[in-house]
Design an enzyme around this catalytic site. Structure first.
Site, mmCIF file in Angstrom:
data_model
loop_
_atom_site.group_PDB
_atom_site.id
_atom_site.type_symbol
_atom_site.label_atom_id
_atom_site.label_comp_id
_atom_site.label_asym_id
_atom_site.label_seq_id
_atom_site.Cartn_x
_atom_site.Cartn_y
_atom_site.Cartn_z
ATOM 1 N N THR A 152 4.536 -5.997 5.611
ATOM 2 C CA THR A 152 5.600 -5.367 4.830
ATOM 3 C C THR A 152 6.815 -4.998 5.662
ATOM 4 O O THR A 152 7.938 -5.397 5.323
ATOM 5 C CB THR A 152 5.050 -4.157 4.056
ATOM 6 O OG1 THR A 152 3.988 -4.594 3.206
ATOM 7 C CG2 THR A 152 6.133 -3.512 3.205
ATOM 8 N N HIS A 204 2.119 -4.604 -4.427
ATOM 9 C CA HIS A 204 1.082 -5.177 -5.287
ATOM 10 C C HIS A 204 0.000 -4.125 -5.436
ATOM 11 O O HIS A 204 0.046 -3.070 -4.788
ATOM 12 C CB HIS A 204 0.483 -6.460 -4.681
ATOM 13 C CG HIS A 204 -0.053 -6.268 -3.297
ATOM 14 N ND1 HIS A 204 -1.233 -5.575 -3.031
ATOM 15 C CD2 HIS A 204 0.438 -6.622 -2.078
ATOM 16 C CE1 HIS A 204 -1.433 -5.529 -1.724
ATOM 17 N NE2 HIS A 204 -0.432 -6.148 -1.115
ATOM 18 N N SER A 223 0.936 -9.351 0.898
ATOM 19 C CA SER A 223 2.016 -8.437 1.253
ATOM 20 C C SER A 223 3.216 -9.150 1.870
ATOM 21 O O SER A 223 4.351 -8.702 1.723
ATOM 22 C CB SER A 223 1.505 -7.358 2.213
ATOM 23 O OG SER A 223 0.568 -6.527 1.584
#
Length: 470
Positions: free
Chosen positions: A183, A389, A130
């Site tokens: 993130t 993802h 991430s």
């Protein structure tokens, strides 16, 4: 904006390559350099990221919620094809721009022959984490796994949020997991490792980012119970600064405060009307690591929501609150919202929690759509829904070596197979609507034999930077 009907949702039956190549969008939206005239750039940009949310996560939740699918595929290795869909479950699935996106990190790549030729090989194909994915989407540069806002040589990169600030816009990040996690941190901070939570939190708190909201409260566990402090995601010093009002930010933490923020955007010590600045705030939800995914109780093969939920705000509530605050900047804003615990459910191969978390994320998207149509318009705001993802390599029942389609009835937990406990290198979906969406569509220049047109995760940042050029 009008997009030809022959261009279908990625994962559904596509028009032939000849037809797809011949379709075009209005040329007035982009200059020869690939950037729009200033008058064509969106005032507001909202990016919603379902962390770990692949095509099948969307369909798994869609089956439970509405009994329909749109992204299923089936077939033997090398002969995989889209399965017939039965309808859209969520409004964002009807957005006019619907393409795929590659997600690999600096040492990886995406090869359709590997992706659809051998499921076992595809599972082993190196996949991004991430941190690298977030960095790519925020800066336009590929980096190594664990890198936050830095290139492969660990040098800081400029991100789109910084560019937005230079244009006088407000910025914000919202997450259902700790605000210093990979993130949200990738959109604000710069560090050689995603695991340096205290440093990331400090940089984010001291940054000029207007709104920061997430989990990771040191005095609560994942059941929303008061506990002895656990300063994993931010330091005791920084938490003390926030509580004392010495961090230069308004500080929120109770459900009542977040509910009020979602209703009217009022925060003590911050602007109440539109002006040059939206002010600065940090919201720390009273849970240890996730809003709901980490709560106690059975998380596999039981009906979603059968385990009592924590009495904390939903991601949709946090999103509405952030939008209300950022909208006080008359120059517009850039906001990233993360449904972070879809990824955590995928790592755990928890079909129950995966449905719960994906549905929570879709509610945040729905809230965003309502906010745009009530407080702004699609003529000035761009909304992008995507993932960083896929996690767990979620497939239909009995898959491997063949790909199988998921099916099921509304209100029933669909039968699925998890092929991995980690990230996969699959393409993920991108849905976009609003001003500037046509340029994003135009950037999807690659073609996958199953998913159709796709772009790379670095193209998101490149798109944002182009929109922010004067």
């Amino acid at each position: 904006m009008s997009i030809p009907r022959s261009v279908r949702l990625a994962g559904a039956v596509l028009a032939t390559a000849t037809v797809a190549a011949s379709t075009s969008l209005p040329s007035a939206t982009a200059s020869a350099e690939g950037r729009p005239p200033a008058s064509d750039a969106p005032k507001n940009v909202i990016v919603l990221i379902g962390d770990g949310m692949g095509y099948n996560s969307v369909d798994q939740a869609a089956l439970y919620a509405k009994g329909v699918t749109m992204h299923q595929v089936a077939g033997a290795p090398g002969k995989v094809a889209p399965a017939k869909g039965t309808g859209a479950a969520f409004p964002f699935q009807k957005f006019p721009v619907r393409v795929g996106m590659s997600t690999y990190s600096v040492k990886g790549g995406y090869d359709p022959k590997v992706a659809w030729g051998d499921m076992a090989a595809a599972v082993k194909d190196p996949a991004t984490d991430s941190a690298a994915a977030s960095t790519a989407m925020a800066t336009g540069v590929k980096t190594y796994d664990a890198g936050i806002g830095v290139d492969k040589d660990k040098k800081p990169l400029k991100n789109a949020w910084q560019a937005a600030k230079e244009r006088g816009k407000a910025t914000g990040v919202v997450s259902s997991v700790p605000f210093s996690h990979a993130t949200p941190a990738g959109y604000v901070a710069h560090n050689e490792s995603r695991n340096n939570y205290h440093a990331l939190a400090e940089e984010m708190i001291d940054s000029d980012t207007n709104v920061i909201i997430g989990a990771g409260h040191p005095y609560y566990n994942d059941d929303h119970k008061r506990v002895k402090p656990n300063f994993t995601y931010l330091s005791e010093r920084d938490f003390g600064r926030l509580e004392a009002g010495d961090a230069g930010r308004s500080f929120l933490h109770s459900k009542k405060q977040f509910d009020k923020l979602a209703r009217n955007g009022v925060v003590s010590g911050m602007p109440k009307k539109k002006g040059k600045d939206a002010g600065k705030m940090l919201g720390l939800v009273e849970v240890g690591s996730t809003l709901q995914q980490g709560r106690s109780g059975e998380a596999k093969n039981v009906a979603p929501f059968s385990v009592p939920m924590n009495d904390v705000p939903e991601l949709a509530t946090l999103t509405e609150g952030a939008l209300n605050v950022l909208d006080k900047d008359r120059d517009g804003f850039y906001l990233m919202v993360e449904g972070g615990a879809i990824d955590w459910a995928g790592h755990a191969n928890s079909n129950t929690r995966n449905v719960e978390e994906t549905l929570d994320f879709t509610k945040a998207v729905d809230a965003t759509i309502r906010w745009v149509e009530k407080n702004s318009s699609w003529k000035e705001t761009l909304v992008i829904v995507t993932a960083d993802h896929e996690t767990g390599y979620l497939t239909g029942p009995g898959a491997n070596p063949n790909w199988t389609a998921m099916s099921g009835k509304r209100g029933e937990l669909p039968a699925v197979t998890w092929q991995s406990g980690n990230h996969s290198n699959q393409l993920v979906p991108v849905y976009a609507r609003g001003k500037g969406a046509d340029m994003l569509y135009r950037m999807a220049t690659k073609t996958d034999p199953v998913r159709g047109r796709y772009l790379d995760n670095t193209d998101l940042a490149k798109h944002h930077f182009a929109m922010l050029k004067k």
